[in-house]
Design a protein around this motif. Sequence first.
Motif, PDB file in Angstrom:
ATOM      1  N   HIS A  46     -12.347 -34.322 -37.446  1.00 24.45           N
ATOM      2  CA  HIS A  46     -11.823 -33.283 -38.412  1.00 24.45           C
ATOM      3  C   HIS A  46     -12.742 -32.732 -39.672  1.00 24.45           C
ATOM      4  CE1 HIS A  46      -8.004 -34.047 -36.148  1.00 24.45           C
ATOM      5  NE2 HIS A  46      -8.161 -35.403 -36.419  1.00 24.45           N
ATOM      6  N   PHE A  47     -13.831 -32.944 -39.808  1.00 19.33           N
ATOM      7  CA  PHE A  47     -14.589 -32.408 -40.574  1.00 19.33           C
ATOM      8  C   PHE A  47     -15.515 -31.129 -40.513  1.00 19.33           C
ATOM      9  CE2 PHE A  47     -13.998 -36.807 -41.998  1.00 19.33           C
ATOM     10  CZ  PHE A  47     -13.999 -36.414 -43.426  1.00 19.33           C
ATOM     11  N   ALA A  48     -15.434 -30.243 -41.124  1.00 20.23           N
ATOM     12  CA  ALA A  48     -16.028 -28.865 -41.003  1.00 20.23           C
ATOM     13  C   ALA A  48     -17.649 -29.379 -40.842  1.00 20.23           C
ATOM     14  CB  ALA A  48     -15.895 -28.008 -42.125  1.00 20.23           C
ATOM     15  N   GLN A  49     -18.189 -28.200 -40.244  1.00 21.04           N
ATOM     16  CA  GLN A  49     -19.932 -28.442 -40.130  1.00 21.04           C
ATOM     17  C   GLN A  49     -20.653 -28.516 -41.326  1.00 21.04           C
ATOM     18  OE1 GLN A  49     -21.017 -28.609 -36.995  1.00 21.04           O
ATOM     19  NE2 GLN A  49     -22.886 -29.264 -37.782  1.00 21.04           N
ATOM     20  N   ASP A  50     -20.231 -27.888 -42.425  1.00 22.11           N
ATOM     21  CA  ASP A  50     -20.775 -28.204 -43.466  1.00 22.11           C
ATOM     22  C   ASP A  50     -19.748 -29.108 -44.934  1.00 22.11           C
ATOM     23  OD1 ASP A  50     -18.537 -26.274 -43.732  1.00 22.11           O
ATOM     24  OD2 ASP A  50     -19.896 -24.564 -45.053  1.00 22.11           O
ATOM     25  N   ALA A  51     -19.218 -29.956 -44.280  1.00 20.34           N
ATOM     26  CA  ALA A  51     -18.156 -30.751 -45.115  1.00 20.34           C
ATOM     27  C   ALA A  51     -19.261 -31.542 -46.207  1.00 20.34           C
ATOM     28  CB  ALA A  51     -17.324 -31.513 -44.421  1.00 20.34           C
ATOM     29  N   THR A  52     -18.711 -31.776 -47.067  1.00 15.29           N
ATOM     30  CA  THR A  52     -19.281 -32.645 -48.034  1.00 15.29           C
ATOM     31  C   THR A  52     -18.339 -34.031 -48.445  1.00 15.29           C
ATOM     32  OG1 THR A  52     -18.519 -31.759 -49.997  1.00 15.29           O
ATOM     33  CG2 THR A  52     -20.697 -31.073 -49.421  1.00 15.29           C
ATOM     34  N   VAL A  53     -19.053 -35.185 -48.478  1.00 16.37           N
ATOM     35  CA  VAL A  53     -18.248 -36.531 -48.588  1.00 16.37           C
ATOM     36  C   VAL A  53     -18.883 -37.333 -49.764  1.00 16.37           C
ATOM     37  CG1 VAL A  53     -17.562 -38.778 -47.504  1.00 16.37           C
ATOM     38  CG2 VAL A  53     -17.087 -36.500 -46.296  1.00 16.37           C
ATOM     39  N   VAL A  54     -18.006 -37.855 -50.611  1.00 18.65           N
ATOM     40  CA  VAL A  54     -18.624 -39.005 -51.514  1.00 18.65           C
ATOM     41  C   VAL A  54     -17.794 -39.957 -51.009  1.00 18.65           C
ATOM     42  CG1 VAL A  54     -18.584 -39.611 -53.883  1.00 18.65           C
ATOM     43  CG2 VAL A  54     -18.824 -37.208 -53.492  1.00 18.65           C
ATOM     44  N   ASN A  55     -18.659 -41.074 -50.528  1.00 18.96           N
ATOM     45  CA  ASN A  55     -17.753 -42.153 -50.127  1.00 18.96           C
ATOM     46  C   ASN A  55     -17.512 -43.232 -51.054  1.00 18.96           C
ATOM     47  OD1 ASN A  55     -20.257 -43.941 -50.623  1.00 18.96           O
ATOM     48  ND2 ASN A  55     -21.094 -43.648 -48.477  1.00 18.96           N
ATOM     49  N   ALA A  56     -17.107 -44.541 -50.484  1.00 21.89           N
ATOM     50  CA  ALA A  56     -16.535 -45.323 -51.496  1.00 21.89           C
ATOM     51  C   ALA A  56     -17.765 -46.049 -52.312  1.00 21.89           C
ATOM     52  CB  ALA A  56     -15.675 -46.342 -50.770  1.00 21.89           C
ATOM     53  N   LEU A  60     -23.281 -39.096 -51.902  1.00 26.53           N
ATOM     54  CA  LEU A  60     -22.785 -37.817 -51.361  1.00 26.53           C
ATOM     55  C   LEU A  60     -23.379 -37.557 -50.203  1.00 26.53           C
ATOM     56  CD1 LEU A  60     -21.928 -34.999 -52.061  1.00 26.53           C
ATOM     57  CD2 LEU A  60     -23.872 -34.465 -52.997  1.00 26.53           C
ATOM     58  N   LEU A  61     -22.767 -37.387 -49.243  1.00 27.61           N
ATOM     59  CA  LEU A  61     -23.105 -36.864 -47.672  1.00 27.61           C
ATOM     60  C   LEU A  61     -22.830 -35.492 -47.553  1.00 27.61           C
ATOM     61  CD1 LEU A  61     -21.584 -40.060 -45.954  1.00 27.61           C
ATOM     62  CD2 LEU A  61     -23.999 -39.895 -46.797  1.00 27.61           C
ATOM     63  N   SER A  62     -23.817 -34.680 -47.057  1.00 26.30           N
ATOM     64  CA  SER A  62     -23.552 -33.279 -46.972  1.00 26.30           C
ATOM     65  C   SER A  62     -23.765 -33.001 -45.369  1.00 26.30           C
ATOM     66  CB  SER A  62     -24.441 -32.363 -47.973  1.00 26.30           C
ATOM     67  OG  SER A  62     -24.097 -32.823 -48.984  1.00 26.30           O
ATOM     68  N   GLY A  63     -23.161 -32.341 -44.889  1.00 27.28           N
ATOM     69  CA  GLY A  63     -23.180 -31.878 -43.408  1.00 27.28           C
ATOM     70  C   GLY A  63     -22.452 -32.949 -42.368  1.00 27.28           C
ATOM     71  N   ARG A  64     -22.169 -32.164 -41.434  1.00 26.38           N
ATOM     72  CA  ARG A  64     -21.288 -33.096 -40.535  1.00 26.38           C
ATOM     73  C   ARG A  64     -22.215 -34.119 -39.801  1.00 26.38           C
ATOM     74  NH1 ARG A  64     -16.581 -31.570 -36.828  1.00 26.38           N
ATOM     75  NH2 ARG A  64     -16.754 -32.895 -34.887  1.00 26.38           N
ATOM     76  N   MET A 121      -8.130 -47.942 -52.876  1.00 29.56           N
ATOM     77  CA  MET A 121      -8.852 -46.840 -52.799  1.00 29.56           C
ATOM     78  C   MET A 121      -7.786 -45.595 -52.780  1.00 29.56           C
ATOM     79  SD  MET A 121     -11.870 -45.300 -50.341  1.00 29.56           S
ATOM     80  CE  MET A 121     -10.913 -44.802 -49.098  1.00 29.56           C
ATOM     81  N   ILE A 122      -8.155 -44.291 -53.249  1.00 26.51           N
ATOM     82  CA  ILE A 122      -7.585 -43.326 -53.246  1.00 26.51           C
ATOM     83  C   ILE A 122      -8.542 -42.252 -52.966  1.00 26.51           C
ATOM     84  CG2 ILE A 122      -6.249 -41.454 -54.373  1.00 26.51           C
ATOM     85  CD1 ILE A 122      -4.811 -43.652 -55.764  1.00 26.51           C
ATOM     86  N   ALA A 123      -8.263 -41.496 -51.924  1.00 26.12           N
ATOM     87  CA  ALA A 123      -9.229 -40.323 -51.276  1.00 26.12           C
ATOM     88  C   ALA A 123      -8.497 -38.835 -51.637  1.00 26.12           C
ATOM     89  CB  ALA A 123      -9.698 -40.452 -49.923  1.00 26.12           C
ATOM     90  N   LEU A 124      -9.500 -38.114 -52.019  1.00 22.22           N
ATOM     91  CA  LEU A 124      -8.814 -36.698 -52.118  1.00 22.22           C
ATOM     92  C   LEU A 124      -9.664 -35.965 -51.006  1.00 22.22           C
ATOM     93  CD1 LEU A 124      -7.578 -34.044 -53.647  1.00 22.22           C
ATOM     94  CD2 LEU A 124      -9.797 -34.080 -55.123  1.00 22.22           C
ATOM     95  N   TYR A 125      -8.852 -35.177 -50.335  1.00 17.95           N
ATOM     96  CA  TYR A 125      -9.307 -34.439 -49.254  1.00 17.95           C
ATOM     97  C   TYR A 125      -8.925 -32.982 -49.700  1.00 17.95           C
ATOM     98  CZ  TYR A 125      -9.414 -38.037 -45.693  1.00 17.95           C
ATOM     99  OH  TYR A 125      -9.762 -39.222 -45.036  1.00 17.95           O
ATOM    100  N   GLY A 132      -6.472 -21.463 -36.889  1.00 16.55           N
ATOM    101  CA  GLY A 132      -5.040 -22.066 -36.587  1.00 16.55           C
ATOM    102  C   GLY A 132      -5.189 -23.601 -37.059  1.00 16.55           C
ATOM    103  N   ARG A 133      -6.327 -24.194 -37.139  1.00 18.09           N
ATOM    104  CA  ARG A 133      -6.711 -25.689 -37.240  1.00 18.09           C
ATOM    105  C   ARG A 133      -7.072 -26.050 -38.731  1.00 18.09           C
ATOM    106  NH1 ARG A 133     -10.099 -29.979 -36.814  1.00 18.09           N
ATOM    107  NH2 ARG A 133     -10.430 -31.196 -34.900  1.00 18.09           N
ATOM    108  N   TRP A 134      -6.467 -27.151 -39.200  1.00 26.20           N
ATOM    109  CA  TRP A 134      -7.095 -27.723 -40.608  1.00 26.20           C
ATOM    110  C   TRP A 134      -8.255 -28.598 -40.504  1.00 26.20           C
ATOM    111  CZ3 TRP A 134      -5.020 -26.250 -45.143  1.00 26.20           C
ATOM    112  CH2 TRP A 134      -3.782 -25.560 -44.874  1.00 26.20           C
ATOM    113  N   TRP A 135      -9.414 -28.276 -40.966  1.00 27.76           N
ATOM    114  CA  TRP A 135     -10.617 -28.869 -41.175  1.00 27.76           C
ATOM    115  C   TRP A 135     -10.867 -29.351 -42.731  1.00 27.76           C
ATOM    116  CZ3 TRP A 135     -13.454 -29.316 -37.152  1.00 27.76           C
ATOM    117  CH2 TRP A 135     -13.296 -28.400 -35.865  1.00 27.76           C
ATOM    118  N   VAL A 136     -11.347 -30.798 -42.621  1.00 30.58           N
ATOM    119  CA  VAL A 136     -11.971 -31.197 -44.027  1.00 30.58           C
ATOM    120  C   VAL A 136     -13.079 -30.545 -44.436  1.00 30.58           C
ATOM    121  CG1 VAL A 136     -12.205 -33.333 -45.121  1.00 30.58           C
ATOM    122  CG2 VAL A 136     -10.815 -33.333 -43.307  1.00 30.58           C
ATOM    123  N   ALA A 137     -13.125 -29.906 -45.444  1.00 29.68           N
ATOM    124  CA  ALA A 137     -14.076 -29.285 -46.105  1.00 29.68           C
ATOM    125  C   ALA A 137     -14.886 -30.260 -47.097  1.00 29.68           C
ATOM    126  CB  ALA A 137     -13.849 -28.122 -46.801  1.00 29.68           C
ATOM    127  N   ALA A 138     -14.078 -31.151 -47.542  1.00 29.28           N
ATOM    128  CA  ALA A 138     -14.497 -32.060 -48.733  1.00 29.28           C
ATOM    129  C   ALA A 138     -13.630 -33.263 -48.788  1.00 29.28           C
ATOM    130  CB  ALA A 138     -14.812 -31.451 -49.931  1.00 29.28           C
TER     131      ALA A 138
END
Length: 148
Positions: A46-56, A60-64, A121-125, A132-138
């Motif tokens: 569900h992550f966009a191609q250019d999504a970013t994630v800060v893991n637990a 910082l991770l950038s890109g699918r 843990m709490i995650a903010l999406y 028409g589709r929901w993508w996780v951007a961050a």
Amino acid sequence: MSRETPPPALTDTTTDHAADRAAIERVVADTEKAYNTNDPELLTEHFAQDATVVNAMGVLLSGRDTLLESNRAGLAGFLRDQYVRYDLLDVVFVRPDVALAHKGARATDATGELIDLDHAMIALYVLVKQDGRWWVAARQNTLVPAEG
């Protein structure tokens, strides 16, 4: 902006978001299933191609592709025998096509029995609706300190 001007409320109240909320609930359900079955492709689905994630761990991770590589390594390694239950705590639609969702996480055993009584843990999406589709951007994970 003057002190007399109050800040705006950014919540979209003009749209019925029942179907959108259900779609975001599926994102969270897929994420839980992926984690519990060690499926890195579904975890990244569900992550966009250019999504970013800060893991637990605060990384910082950038890109699918980077996220998929990290998910593969984690689920094959230190997360392999870890299990979780996710709860969608809140969804706020900032615009009809932008949502902020909070997900709580609690550890379980392999049968789904809760180990953590409270969210560990709490995650903010940040989600964006496109075509028409929901993508996780961050996503930003935050560990919740244990009491005491």
